[in-house]
Design an enzyme around this catalytic site. Structure first.
Site, mmCIF file in Angstrom:
data_model
loop_
_atom_site.group_PDB
_atom_site.id
_atom_site.type_symbol
_atom_site.label_atom_id
_atom_site.label_comp_id
_atom_site.label_asym_id
_atom_site.label_seq_id
_atom_site.Cartn_x
_atom_site.Cartn_y
_atom_site.Cartn_z
ATOM 1 N N ASP A 1 -33.673 5.056 34.751
ATOM 2 C CA ASP A 1 -34.649 4.611 33.972
ATOM 3 C C ASP A 1 -34.076 3.721 32.776
ATOM 4 O O ASP A 1 -34.724 3.563 31.673
ATOM 5 C CB ASP A 1 -35.139 6.152 33.018
ATOM 6 C CG ASP A 1 -33.854 6.656 32.244
ATOM 7 O OD1 ASP A 1 -32.812 6.121 32.267
ATOM 8 O OD2 ASP A 1 -34.105 7.674 31.878
ATOM 9 N N HIS B 1 -35.810 4.767 29.208
ATOM 10 C CA HIS B 1 -35.482 6.029 28.856
ATOM 11 C C HIS B 1 -35.783 6.364 27.406
ATOM 12 O O HIS B 1 -36.052 7.862 27.334
ATOM 13 C CB HIS B 1 -33.737 5.956 28.940
ATOM 14 C CG HIS B 1 -32.961 7.309 28.549
ATOM 15 N ND1 HIS B 1 -33.057 8.131 29.144
ATOM 16 C CD2 HIS B 1 -32.245 7.482 27.368
ATOM 17 C CE1 HIS B 1 -32.244 9.275 28.597
ATOM 18 N NE2 HIS B 1 -31.953 8.654 27.400
ATOM 19 N N SER C 1 -33.198 13.415 26.680
ATOM 20 C CA SER C 1 -31.852 12.945 27.031
ATOM 21 C C SER C 1 -30.794 14.042 26.631
ATOM 22 O O SER C 1 -30.791 15.049 27.103
ATOM 23 C CB SER C 1 -31.726 11.809 26.127
ATOM 24 O OG SER C 1 -30.583 11.109 26.404
#
Length: 630
Positions: free
Chosen positions: A525, A576, A279
């Site tokens: 996601d 995610h 991320s």
């Protein structure tokens, strides 16, 4: 990306997975297939009984809630209930209800109670063992923050986590004002407020769990340990995600320490490092690649990355930003809050209002590093967007939409460029200056621009304005989830609350076609849209000015196929955050770390290549896109 995140569970797909996993991992599942089959074949009667139990439990909960509100109005005396406990409640419940509860619990336990080390054991049996040192860079909010302040107002929190533990929850509930003072940075300097000192927790404990029971990196750590990793050859490079990237070095010397650790790992092991980012951590690492080689910063020189880094595993990397970051700082909202039910919204607003949330997010400059990059060329214009679908009625090109546009607060539908301008025009000066002095959101259209930007640190988080390091031996693996509904654009309205200082709010009353409580869904996601996860890997880094040394890049998309009984999606999730526990992702990480990255095959299932070709970013006139980097 927010602690307000709400898990939305979907049913498992009825179609078999299209994902092509590595040859040696084809049969690997964290949940035994026989158990999953047995669970899916529960008789209809059992399902009805399960639903009946849930209905009954819901009814009991409803009675307790009603009693709670009755108490507020002194309708019922609760003195007689003072001795009520769980055992006495169970004694009076029908035996059938108790049995159904036990059966339901056992079924769900069977679905999620798997051997956390199974991926590593499977690869260990194939002869894969630890080779490259592994350094992990966590994502936003996943690193715990603990207090080291010794002022009177901070002593009660000394060495307690005010982010990422139950201590955070306790502090937030018991003394919200004090918690906010500690967690927010100084609005002018972007550093610690006077008398406050929060620092990122260190070691594996910093990011293995967010709070007890909610894992983040723990499954990757468990599997790495199984093939021979431990604190001598694996390291978590935790950081204070609230800080701007430049202040990470100013206050914590974060990049200096990261450079030193990578150099030490090479010296001790004789092997270059594998860097694993997730991320926001992928943006942090991209910034580090520029910093470490810059003469006036890391001073490593143009060959440092090539000499020290074997591979970069980019997991769910929001390279072009996370769209939900813009409404978060504009109005303290996102899909997670907009789609709450009315009762939850009421409670949230009373506890932590939209205005408070917006102020909180703005006072964390690190979060604003994920504002969308690329402007209209990437995200679309008034009539079109690269990821528009043929059956779509509303284009993604206008990012902020107003159903009623009749005032200065709701002027007209806004493209991405206009949305960013609108944010800064409706924000305090200190916030605008913090963002614009640390980050850039444009596009460099020529090689000369890209090379000039190598000397401008505020460009270093933007892969459309700067390049990859000159590291021909570096390998990049892009792993991310697909097929999970992700917020793509929004409908707003004027905020008519006279007590609010915000000008606009998401129009949560709007339900029209695919528009859900004012949120227009797209592909991704669940947190980061597909264009942000995939564009640079599929196309951007195939353009020569952004990848002059032809760094090799592989994409492996992972479809979101959640298991019915797993609250975190199970071994085939593409969410995610939950993807960090996905079995095939763990398999690929271990293969690359063990020196078998050649076994990783490309796996592109989405339309990312078609969308990427429609993005209005082109080669230089003298550049040919010859497909290098594939």
């Amino acid at each position: 990306m927010s602690f307000l995140r709400r898990r939305v569970l979907g049913d498992s797909s009825n179609e078999p997975s299209r994902e092509a996993t590595p040859e040696h991992g084809d049969e690997l599942r964290l949940v035994p297939v026989a158990k999953l089959k047995a669970l899916k074949e529960l008789p209809l009667k059992s399902r009805k009984r399960r639903n009946g139990f849930i209905f009954g439990l819901g009814g009991l909960f409803g009675i307790l809630v009603a009693a709670f509100f009755a108490k507020q109005n002194d309708v019922i005396s609760f003195n007689a209930l003072s001795d009520l406990n769980l055992d006495s409640l169970i004694d009076v419940l029908p035996a059938g209800v108790i049995k159904e509860a036990k059966d339901l619990t056992e079924n769900e336990r069977n679905a999620v109670n798997y051997d956390s080390f199974s991926v590593g054991l499977h690869l260990q049996s194939q002869g894969i063992s630890a080779l490259h040192p592994v350094i992990m860079i966590p994502g936003v909010i996943s690193t715990g923050l603990e207090s080291w302040g010794t002022d009177v107002k901070s002593r009660q929190y000394f060495r307690k986590r005010l982010w990422g533990s139950w201590s955070m929850m306790r502090a937030l509930v018991m003394d919200k004002a004090s918690w906010k003072r500690h967690i927010m940075l100084d609005k002018i300097t972007g550093l610690d407020p006077p008398g406050i000192k929060l620092r990122a927790a260190q070691g594996f404990d910093a990011a293995d769990f967010f709070v007890t029971g909610y894992w983040i990196w723990s499954k990757i750590l468990e599997n790495l340990a199984t093939i021979g990793y431990d604190p001598t050859n694996a390291f978590t490079a935790a950081y204070d995600w609230r800080l701007s990237y430049s202040n990470l070095e100013v206050r914590d010397q974060y990049f200096t320490r990261l450079k030193s650790h990578i150099e030490t790992a090479l010296k001790v092991s004789g092997q270059k490092a594998v860097l694993v980012s997730h991320s926001m951590g992928s943006q942090v690492l991209f910034y580090f690649f520029h910093w470490v080689e810059a003469e006036r910063h890391g001073g490593g020189g143009s060959g440092w990355v090539d000499a020290h880094v074997d591979s970069w595993i980019n997991i769910s990397g929001c390279m072009l930003g996370a769209l939900k970051g813009l409404p978060a700082v504009l109005s303290g909202e996102m899909k997670d809050t907009a789609q709450l039910n009315a009762f939850a919204v009421y409670g949230l607003e009373k506890f932590l209002s939209r205005e408070e949330r917006a102020e909180l997010f703005r006072a964390m400059p690190g979060i604003s590093s994920m504002l969308p990059k690329g402007g209209n060329a990437v995200w679309g214009n008034r009539t079109w967007a690269p990821d528009d679908r043929p059956d779509q009625k509303v284009s993604y090109g206008t990012f902020i939409n107003f159903k009623e546009s009749n005032s200065t607060q709701s002027p007209r539908n806004l493209t991405m460029d206009e949305s960013l301008d609108y944010l800064f025009d409706n924000s305090d000066t200190w916030y605008k200056e913090q963002v614009l002095s640390n980050y850039s959101h444009g596009i460099a259209h020529t090689r000369a621009e890209v090379e000039a930007n190598e000397h401008d640190p505020k460009k270093w988080t933007n892969p459309l304005e700067t390049r990859l390091p000159r590291a021909p031996n570096l390998k990049i693996y892009c792993f991310y989830g697909i097929n999970k509904t992700t917020e793509r654009s929004y409908f707003y309205r004027e905020d008519r609350d006279p007590a609010s200082k915000l000008n606009v709010t998401i129009d949560t009353s709007l339900m029209m076609g695919s528009v859900d409580h004012g949120v227009i869904p797209g592909e991704g996601d669940g947190t980061v849209p597909l264009l942000s996860n995939g564009y640079m890997c599929a196309k951007g880094w195939r353009i020569k000015r952004y990848n002059p040394s032809g760094v090799k890049i592989k994409i492996h998309e992972m479809p979101h196929e959640p298991d019915r009984f797993s609250p975190r999606g199970g071994p085939n999730t593409g969410d995610h955050v939950d993807i960090l526990g996905r079995s095939s992702l763990n398999d690929l990480i271990l293969r690359i770390s063990g020196g078998e990255g050649g076994q990783v095959e490309e796996n592109i299932l989405s339309d990312i290549r078609r969308y990427a070709d429609r993005v209005k970013v082109f080669d230089d006139v003298d550049d040919d896109d010859d497909g290098f980097g594939v």
